[in-house]
Motif scaffolding. Structure first.
Motif, PDB file in Angstrom:
ATOM      1  N   LEU A  32     -12.299  28.646  33.305  1.00 48.26           N
ATOM      2  CA  LEU A  32     -12.685  28.244  31.955  1.00 48.26           C
ATOM      3  C   LEU A  32     -12.770  26.721  31.945  1.00 48.26           C
ATOM      4  N   ARG A  33     -13.930  26.201  31.645  1.00 49.94           N
ATOM      5  CA  ARG A  33     -14.188  24.772  31.762  1.00 49.94           C
ATOM      6  C   ARG A  33     -13.755  24.010  30.509  1.00 49.94           C
ATOM      7  N   PRO A  34     -13.447  22.726  30.648  1.00 51.44           N
ATOM      8  CA  PRO A  34     -13.125  21.905  29.475  1.00 51.44           C
ATOM      9  C   PRO A  34     -14.226  21.981  28.426  1.00 51.44           C
ATOM     10  N   GLY A  35     -13.818  22.188  27.186  1.00 48.47           N
ATOM     11  CA  GLY A  35     -14.757  22.272  26.087  1.00 48.47           C
ATOM     12  C   GLY A  35     -15.315  23.661  25.841  1.00 48.47           C
ATOM     13  N   GLU A  36     -15.052  24.614  26.749  1.00 48.65           N
ATOM     14  CA  GLU A  36     -15.596  25.962  26.588  1.00 48.65           C
ATOM     15  C   GLU A  36     -14.954  26.659  25.393  1.00 48.65           C
ATOM     16  N   GLN A  37     -15.798  27.289  24.581  1.00 52.57           N
ATOM     17  CA  GLN A  37     -15.332  27.993  23.386  1.00 52.57           C
ATOM     18  C   GLN A  37     -14.655  29.309  23.774  1.00 52.57           C
ATOM     19  N   LEU A  38     -13.557  29.616  23.099  1.00 50.51           N
ATOM     20  CA  LEU A  38     -12.822  30.853  23.332  1.00 50.51           C
ATOM     21  C   LEU A  38     -12.871  31.671  22.050  1.00 50.51           C
ATOM     22  N   GLY A  39     -13.894  32.475  21.920  1.00 48.13           N
ATOM     23  CA  GLY A  39     -14.067  33.279  20.717  1.00 48.13           C
ATOM     24  C   GLY A  39     -13.068  34.424  20.667  1.00 48.13           C
ATOM     25  N   GLU A  40     -12.345  34.483  19.592  1.00 44.82           N
ATOM     26  CA  GLU A  40     -11.319  35.512  19.417  1.00 44.82           C
ATOM     27  C   GLU A  40     -11.919  36.921  19.498  1.00 44.82           C
ATOM     28  N   ALA A  41     -13.014  37.138  18.793  1.00 43.07           N
ATOM     29  CA  ALA A  41     -13.645  38.459  18.773  1.00 43.07           C
ATOM     30  C   ALA A  41     -14.203  38.828  20.145  1.00 43.07           C
ATOM     31  N   LYS A  42     -14.808  37.854  20.819  1.00 40.92           N
ATOM     32  CA  LYS A  42     -15.393  38.113  22.138  1.00 40.92           C
ATOM     33  C   LYS A  42     -14.313  38.502  23.149  1.00 40.92           C
ATOM     34  N   ILE A  43     -13.199  37.775  23.146  1.00 43.22           N
ATOM     35  CA  ILE A  43     -12.103  38.073  24.075  1.00 43.22           C
ATOM     36  C   ILE A  43     -11.530  39.453  23.783  1.00 43.22           C
ATOM     37  N   ALA A  44     -11.338  39.743  22.497  1.00 44.29           N
ATOM     38  CA  ALA A  44     -10.792  41.047  22.118  1.00 44.29           C
ATOM     39  C   ALA A  44     -11.714  42.173  22.569  1.00 44.29           C
TER      40      ALA A  44
END
Length: 228
Positions: A32-44
């Motif tokens: 996971l690169r610096p600045g990369e978005q971590l979407g809660e819904a996507k991860i779930a």
């Protein structure tokens, strides 16, 4: 019924811990690169879990300063600035200097015990360097320094250092990618052990300062150019 409710709470916490562990490792190793978005819904959705444990996992990583949460922007992987790196290494140096002081004040037995424990780590470090396993080099490097902290016998100091260690490991990985370690890294750690056995605190503190300041300087300098 209350017992079942408590069990569900434990399972939920365990799921959040597993998610945070996975994301933490992906941040540390650069997946996971610096600045990369971590979407809660996507991860779930990818993990097949509800959003609640994902939210808890992300909150834990926010507390560890590995991700940042911004209003209307969501959560993203932290981008370490030069000031961030200097703060991390300043904190490491302060803790390690204190640990070294405590070990030295414990007398020759404490110094010998610490040196023995730290010496056991060096063969693995040398093996990782020879194998060119950069991430393993980073992990063992941090294991050595964490061992120094542990040898001081202060559980709260060790806890504080452990919290900092994920940020530190992310930095060390970046350093190892930019400046792959040679066996001189083993020699540097052997020198620290020799000084610890000798018990001259000023020499130990100077060596720790040099060791960590060199790393911090490299991390805050422009990355070396990549050849064609």
């Amino acid at each position: 019924m209350a017992g079942l409710s408590n069990l569900k709470a434990l399972e939920l916490r365990s799921t959040a811990d597993r998610i945070s562990d996975e994301l933490r490792q992906m941040i540390i190793d650069g997946t996971l690169r610096p600045g990369e978005q971590l979407g809660e819904a996507k991860i779930a959705g990818q993990l097949g879990v509800s959003r609640a444990p994902v939210r808890e996992a992300l909150q834990q990583l926010v507390q560890e300063r590995l991700v940042v949460a911004a209003r209307n922007k969501g959560v993203s992987v932290v981008s370490f600035t030069p000031d961030d790196i200097r703060e991390i290494y300043d904190a490491r140096l302060a803790m390690e200097k204190h640990a070294a002081s405590q070990i030295v004040s414990g007398g020759s037995a404490a110094r010998s015990s610490a040196a023995k424990q730290l010496s056991r780590i060096l063969p693995s470090l040398a093996d990782a360097i020879r194998a060119g396993d950069r991430r393993q080099v980073s992990a063992i490097d941090l294991e050595f320094h964490t061992g120094l902290i542990a040898a001081a016998g202060n559980s709260r100091l060790l806890h504080a250092y452990t919290i900092l260690s994920a940020e530190a490991l992310a930095c060390i990985n970046r350093l190892e990618i930019a400046y792959p370690a040679g066996l001189d890294l083993v020699a540097d750690h052997e020198h620290l052990i020799e000084l610890l056995v000798g018990g001259n605190l000023d020499e130990i503190l100077d060596a720790l300062s040099s060791h960590l300041n060199v790393a911090a300087t490299r991390l805050t300098s422009p990355l070396p150019a990549v050849g064609p």
